[in-house]
Design a protein around this motif. Structure first.
Motif: not given
Length: 450
Positions: A287-298
């Protein structure tokens, strides 16, 4: 002739004189020395020490070993620095030592250690420490990590290998296992510098788990991408241990992560998804779990960028736990505290600075500092501190205290300076240490009598 200096502010003269009285800046060590006596430290060291000297002029190896530990406690960063305590006759009286070893005596002590002596001595002392380790009802989190000790010389095992700070510099590559809830180093290996992160990890874990008493359970094993290895994962599954390991983003994992849709949104910036995949050379899908994070300037985003999915970073974990992805992610984030333990070993206790020509002599010094780290952690439990304190904080707040050694009849008296907190500040600590580990009669235990 009288010598004087002038104060920087006010211009007053300060006369300089000598005194024959024994003065120490480390009067606060009395609490730690009493703690060592209380837990039977000397008896344990004498029992497991693999050699004893027969010369009538030799200093007891247990004394030399203890002097090394105390020198590190007060801030020594080289074997030569252990000579700083040689002139501290007040501390020597506190220890009851008639003769004090020089730095060469301590070096020669560690040079006596071979592979077998290291294993027998430190395995025995770890078992002695683990007898008093509190039980964690939910089970302990076992965190694995490695670090780099840079070397300057031709020491055994100092080879070129992965070195993020100084590329090409010879180094040693230690491996550590820490029980996160109690900041306890369960096991440590010193390895040559050309070792990969996961090299020998299975054998290392076998030794670590063999040290742990049956009454202690492991809730989860957590490790970074350096331990993303089929052999290690298979061993953990064979031992029925849960794990969360950061996946190394190979070409196949990048492709699978890029194929995923939006997944389940955790908030405006994070989303979670999962998939099962059997990689080449693996014996089963996992099992693989993926956490996707949006790029932010701050805010800087963790994880890796994928060319196929611009504007996001990805973190991928492999696990055999059935928890929701966000809980797995939050659980693994607690492993970041492992970096603090490594920093304390390096910066506060100089674990990377004590090096000898012989490999196993260096390993003996390294594992001695791991032993000291665990002793300081147990010392805090004995003193009932409400929060964890780093070794350097203990040095500044507890151990550092000006004191004078005197006599009252035939009794030695240590006068602690009130301007450093004095005795009154340390009486509660002494009371807690003296009460530490006291066994309770079954007749006084309400749970047994009911």
């Amino acid at each position: 002739m009288q010598w004087k200096i002038t104060a920087l502010w006010g211009g007053k003269k300060v006369e300089l004189r000598e005194t024959r009285r024994a003065v120490t800046p480390f009067g606060g060590l009395l609490v730690f020395v009493e703690f060592l006596r209380r837990i039977g430290y000397l008896e344990a060291v004498n029992q497991h020490l693999p050699f004893h000297l027969t010369s009538p002029n030799a200093i007891d190896p247990a004394q030399s070993f203890t002097v090394f530990l105390l020198s590190v406690v007060v801030g020594a960063r080289r074997f030569a620095h252990t000579g700083l305590l040689r002139a501290d006759t007040a501390l020597q009286a506190l220890l009851g030592m008639a003769r004090f070893p020089v730095d060469d005596t301590i070096r020669n002590l560690f040079k006596r250690f071979g592979q077998g002596q290291c294993q027998r001595f430190f395995s025995g002392l770890w078992s002695w420490q683990l007898e008093r380790l509190p039980i964690c009802a939910a089970g302990y989190s076992l965190d694995l990590d490695s670090t780099v000790f840079e070397r300057y010389g031709q020491q055994q095992g100092a080879l070129r290998g992965p070195n993020p700070r100084k590329h090409g510099r010879p180094s040693h590559h230690p491996l550590l296992a820490v029980l996160a809830e109690e900041h306890f180093v369960l096991h440590g290996w010193l390895r040559s510098g050309n070792c990969g992160t996961a090299r020998g990890a299975v054998e290392f874990l076998k030794e670590a788990l063999a040290l742990l008493p049956e009454r202690h359970a492991i809730r989860v094993v957590r490790a970074d991408s350096g331990f993303f290895d089929q052999e290690l994962l298979g061993f953990l599954e064979q031992r029925e241990l849960h794990y969360i390991v950061v996946a190394r983003l190979t070409r196949w994992l990048k492709r699978e992560a890029a194929r995923l849709t939006m997944g389940r949104a955790l908030d405006a910036n994070y989303s979670a998804s999962e998939f099962h995949l059997q990689l080449f050379g693996w014996d089963r899908p996992r099992r693989f779990v993926v956490i996707r994070e949006q790029l932010r300037a701050e805010r800087a985003s963790l994880g890796r960028k994928l060319l196929d999915v611009p504007g996001y970073t990805f973190r991928v974990f492999v696990t055999n736990l059935a928890l929701p992805p966000e809980e797995l992610w939050r659980d693994y984030n607690h492993r970041a505290d492992m970096e603090n333990r490594i920093a304390e070993l390096k910066h506060d206790l100089a674990a990377d600075d004590f090096c000898l020509q012989e490999f196993f002599a260096t390993e003996a010094a390294f594992r001695s500092i791991l032993l000291l780290f665990n002793l300081l952690g147990e010392f805090q439990r004995a003193c009932r501190f409400t929060s964890y304190r780093q070794p350097a904080t203990l040095r500044a707040q507890v151990f550092l205290c000006g004191a004078l050694l005197g006599r009252a009849g035939h009794r030695l008296v240590l006068h602690l300076s009130t301007s450093w907190g004095g005795l009154q500040q340390r009486i509660p600590l002494l009371e807690n240490v003296l009460a530490y580990g006291l066994s309770t009669s079954p007749k006084l235990n309400p749970e047994l009598s009911s």
